[in-house]
Write an enzyme that holds these catalytic residues in place. Structure first.
Site, PDB file in Angstrom:
ATOM      1  CD  GLU A 102      -1.678  -2.375   1.693  1.00 40.97           C
ATOM      2  OE1 GLU A 102      -0.472  -2.589   1.987  1.00 40.97           O
ATOM      3  OE2 GLU A 102      -2.567  -3.224   1.873  1.00 40.97           O
ATOM      4  CG  PHE A 161      -9.146  -9.309  11.956  1.00 40.12           C
ATOM      5  CD1 PHE A 161      -7.857  -9.667  12.354  1.00 40.12           C
ATOM      6  CD2 PHE A 161      -9.479  -9.425  10.616  1.00 40.12           C
ATOM      7  CE1 PHE A 161      -6.931 -10.139  11.434  1.00 40.12           C
ATOM      8  CE2 PHE A 161      -8.555  -9.896   9.687  1.00 40.12           C
ATOM      9  CZ  PHE A 161      -7.282 -10.249  10.097  1.00 40.12           C
ATOM     10  CD  GLN A 162      -7.001  -7.141   8.031  1.00 38.61           C
ATOM     11  OE1 GLN A 162      -7.963  -6.935   7.289  1.00 38.61           O
ATOM     12  NE2 GLN A 162      -5.878  -7.666   7.585  1.00 38.61           N
ATOM     13  CE  LYS A 185     -17.409  -6.647   4.541  1.00 42.64           C
ATOM     14  NZ  LYS A 185     -16.778  -7.933   4.904  1.00 42.64           N
ATOM     15  CG  MET A 230      22.879  12.865   2.073  1.00 41.38           C
ATOM     16  SD  MET A 230      24.009  13.935   1.147  1.00 41.38           S
ATOM     17  CE  MET A 230      22.923  14.549  -0.148  1.00 41.38           C
TER      18      MET A 230
END
Lengths: 175, 585
Positions: free
Chosen positions: B50, B112-113, B162, B476
């Protein structure tokens, strides 16, 4: 220098945390913050007491204005304003102390709003100085608990502050 | 007819002209993906992480000027986008992040999640909203697009439980949006504009300092007109590159920590700085106390918080760069300023600085200098590619040696400095412009941070050319350790690394390697001839440093041009280390 900033904000979920998050995220001070509804139930007013030099205060007001949910920001310190704070002070009050407590309450024009055999709960409204003064006097009697509202403030008379009426006169843009 | 929240969401995207959706599915956004399955008008780009997907949306947005949209699931899917969201917030990139959320009745139950995305992203979005009722969805989407793209652009997150995307209602997309608490001003204050013109007329040593705001507001033509009419040289910030043609005689190149000597000297000695859509970032100003001591400052920015934040402006102008510059150009044009004669001494002085310390490197060894590789990329692409970079030395060299003549051709993570940005950003840009040549210039450190998106390149047939400037160091970091930490290369040696050519091949991407300088051009030409993604491993000089450089804490006229010469304390430190002695600061 201490500033009192009055903020009109959309009464939406998370608005308070957007504002408090802005202060913590950018390292600005919050001395006190109080929130309440306005005549328009969709809008809340916040009074924030903060501290900083001119540059910081300018950033605070600009950053507040930048938040999408903030409608108007006014630094009241730049104007004539009146401010008040309310404290609820629960003290030990037994025997002779009860009379002494009442004398103090009388002097400050405070009120006893709850009384038990062993305690008084005192309501005090006034400037921060006054509140601090009564607390100092009551301390020797034994303060059991203390709850303060934080300061609220409003511009004097006809001076323009963060009012709902004024806000509704403002024109936004549409896209 | 009633529609589900998922259908409404997709209709909203179509109403906003979204044809590309970067996405990754998961539990709670399944209803949305189910709608997408039958959707012909929206091209779904399945990313492989993602964060990559969100950077693709950023790359898409920066290359096109249109908002990039990413759809992810709740919890980890959503938290994975946070780096890209913070990146977009810093660089004012308009992206819309659609995150799935657990059903409303489960919010707060550690489901959950579940992750509180509105809470997590509050400080790094321009705005975010949890949609609790399907009847509010269309309005929320309209507002999201409006807020992301207006004023100072930025990321807007819409959290979609949802049950909301499954609920049904009648769809009506609002024609317009009015938010009483949000109305960014576009026009500059007239009086201030007149003051700015007076400053321009008075100035003897003016410089225009142009940032990303010029690109955001599509003001490159207006900037060019101002510079040419008033004959004022222009320096760009990292984010502003391409906002003024890099090959134009009035261009001074980039300023700041790794900017050109002449740009920094011009700023330092100027008597007027016209800042347009720039925010006086610390990488630009160096030591603020000594920044441009004799300059009056006109600061044009759409974000009032940018003005007086770091540097106090004499003439602050809050407004959209394009609108303000148009107004300014009318006033300047009418004033009859701008003969080459007027600033003759100033231009001569700049030429002296330009010759004194040009951007240079020494390509006499067999091994490539990193700058040489970038120089050759510039040549083989005729300066006409979209270049995305990661963060570090290669990014600065790309900014120095690639002359960007066109807006929206340089995609880089400026404010946040996000390693792993380059590859996905390049893919997002390539998706928007399938026929343009898109290069990703990356280091060997950052490329592996989103290397999984090579699969996306293959699946989407995106012919991005990836050039790894491979010095086997976090360059760097190593440079700073060399200069400021007595060459104690703590955790910056990344010599243990994959065989990038084989890695590319494993992904189904052509892999090429240039071991020496003589291989560079043939490898580039071969890559250009291949009709698909190519990953090139350019082995370069390991300890080349990026110069010129303004050391941290120095003023921008105090530039360093080469490594310290002679037996300095750092060499003694090295000896002491070899002898097993104890190192002390």
């Amino acid at each position: 220098m201490q500033h009192i900033v009055s903020v009109l904000v959309e009464n939406k979920a998370g608005a308070l945390s957007r504002i408090s998050g802005l202060f913590s995220g950018r390292g600005f001070n919050i001395e006190s913050l109080s929130v309440g509804p306005t005549l328009d139930s969709d809008i809340s007013t916040m009074t924030i007491v903060t501290e900083g030099d001119d540059r910081i205060i300018e950033q605070i007001t600009k950053q507040l204005n930048k938040l999408v949910d903030v409608i108007k920001v006014v630094d009241l310190t730049e104007k004539e304003y009146v401010e008040r704070e309310t404290a609820l002070i629960k003290i030990n009050a037994r025997g002779e102390d009860r009379a002494e407590a009442l004398r103090i309450v009388d002097i400050f024009r405070a009120r006893v709003i709850d009384s038990t055999q062993n305690t008084y709960t005192i309501e005090m409204t006034g400037s921060v100085k006054k509140i601090q003064a009564i607390i100092n006097l009551l301390k020797p009697l034994g303060i059991k608990s203390l709850s303060r509202t934080g300061r609220i403030a409003i511009a004097r008379g006809d001076i323009r502050g963060a009012s709902v009426r004024e806000m509704t006169e403002r024109r936004g843009v549409s896209a | 007819m009633k529609m589900t929240g998922s259908q409404i969401l997709i209709e909203c995207l179509k109403k906003e002209g979204v044809s590309t959706l970067f996405a990754y599915p998961g539990g709670v956004n399944l209803p949305i993906f189910d709608v997408l399955y039958d959707e012909d008008e929206i091209d779904v780009v399945l990313c492989r992480h993602e964060q990559g997907g969100a950077h693709m949306a950023e790359g898409f947005a920066r290359a096109t000027g249109k908002p990039g949209v990413i759809l992810v699931t709740s919890g980890p899917g959503a938290t994975n986008t946070v780096t890209a969201i913070a990146d977009a917030a810093m660089d004012s990139t308009p992206i819309i992040i659609l995150t799935g959320q657990v059903p409303t009745q489960m919010i707060g139950n550690d489901a959950f999640q579940e992750a509180d995305m509105v809470g997590i992203t509050r400080p790094c979005t321009k705005y975010n909203i949890l949609v609790k009722d399907v009847n509010d969805l269309a309005q929320a989407m309209k507002e999201a697009f409006y807020i992301a793209t207006s004023g100072r652009p930025g990321p807007v997150l819409v959290d979609l439980p949802k049950d909301v995307v499954r609920a049904k209602t009648t769809f009506k997309y609002p024609d317009s949006v009015y938010i009483r608490s949000y109305s960014p001003s576009r026009k500059g204050n007239k009086w201030q504009l007149k003051q700015a013109v007076q400053e321009i007329l008075k100035a003897k040593k003016p410089v225009i300092y142009a940032g990303g705001g010029v690109l955001s507001s599509d003001a490159t033509q207006e900037l060019l007109t101002l510079a040419e009419t008033a004959r004022i040289p222009v320096t760009n910030t990292l984010m502003g590159l391409g906002g003024f043609p890099g090959t134009h005689p009035l261009s001074l190149g980039m300023l700041g920590m790794h900017g050109t000597y002449w740009a920094n000297m011009a700023i330092h000695h100027s008597d007027l700085i016209i800042a347009v859509g720039a925010r006086f970032d610390d990488r630009v100003t160096g030591r603020v106390k000594d920044f441009a001591p004799n300059a009056r400052i006109v600061h044009i920015d759409i974000d009032p918080t940018s003005i007086h934040k770091v540097i106090t402006a004499n003439i602050p102008i809050v407004g959209d760069a394009k609108t303000v510059l148009t107004e300014l150009n009318q006033l300047v044009g009418a004033s009859g300023n701008g003969t080459a004669e007027k600033f003759k001494d100033w231009f001569e002085q700049i030429e002296v600085w330009r010759k004194e310390h040009p951007l240079t490197y020494d390509q006499s060894s067999e091994i490539s200098k990193p700058q040489y590789v970038i120089d050759q990329i510039y040549r083989v692409t005729s300066g006409d590619a979209i270049i995305a970079t990661d963060v570090g030395q290669h990014q600065m060299w790309a900014a120095q040696f690639y002359k960007f003549d066109h807006p929206r051709t340089f995609l880089t993570s400026g404010g946040l400095g996000t390693m792993g940005y380059g590859l996905p950003a390049a893919l997002g840009a390539q998706k928007a412009f399938p026929d343009k040549l898109v290069f990703c210039i990356a280091g060997d450190g950052g490329i592996v941070m989103n290397i999984q998106e090579l699969t996306t390149a293959v699946e989407q047939k995106l012919p991005v050319k990836i050039a790894i400037i491979n010095n086997r160091y976090l360059g760097m970091v190593r440079q700073w350790q060399q200069l400021f930490y007595d060459k104690r290369y703590s955790s910056s040696d990344i010599g243990i690394q994959p065989d990038f050519v084989k890695l590319a091949e494993a992904f189904g991407v052509t892999g090429l390697r240039a071991n020496e300088a003589k291989d560079v051009v043939p490898v580039l030409e071969k890559a250009l001839a291949i009709d698909g993604p190519v990953l090139m491993d350019f082995r370069v000089e390991q300890e080349e440093n990026c110069y010129p450089m303004v050391p941290a804490g120095a003023a921008i006229n105090e530039m360093v041009f080469s490594d310290p010469i002679g037996p300095g304390p750092s060499e003694e430190m090295q000896k002491a280390k070899k002898a097993g002695g104890i190192l002390t600061a």
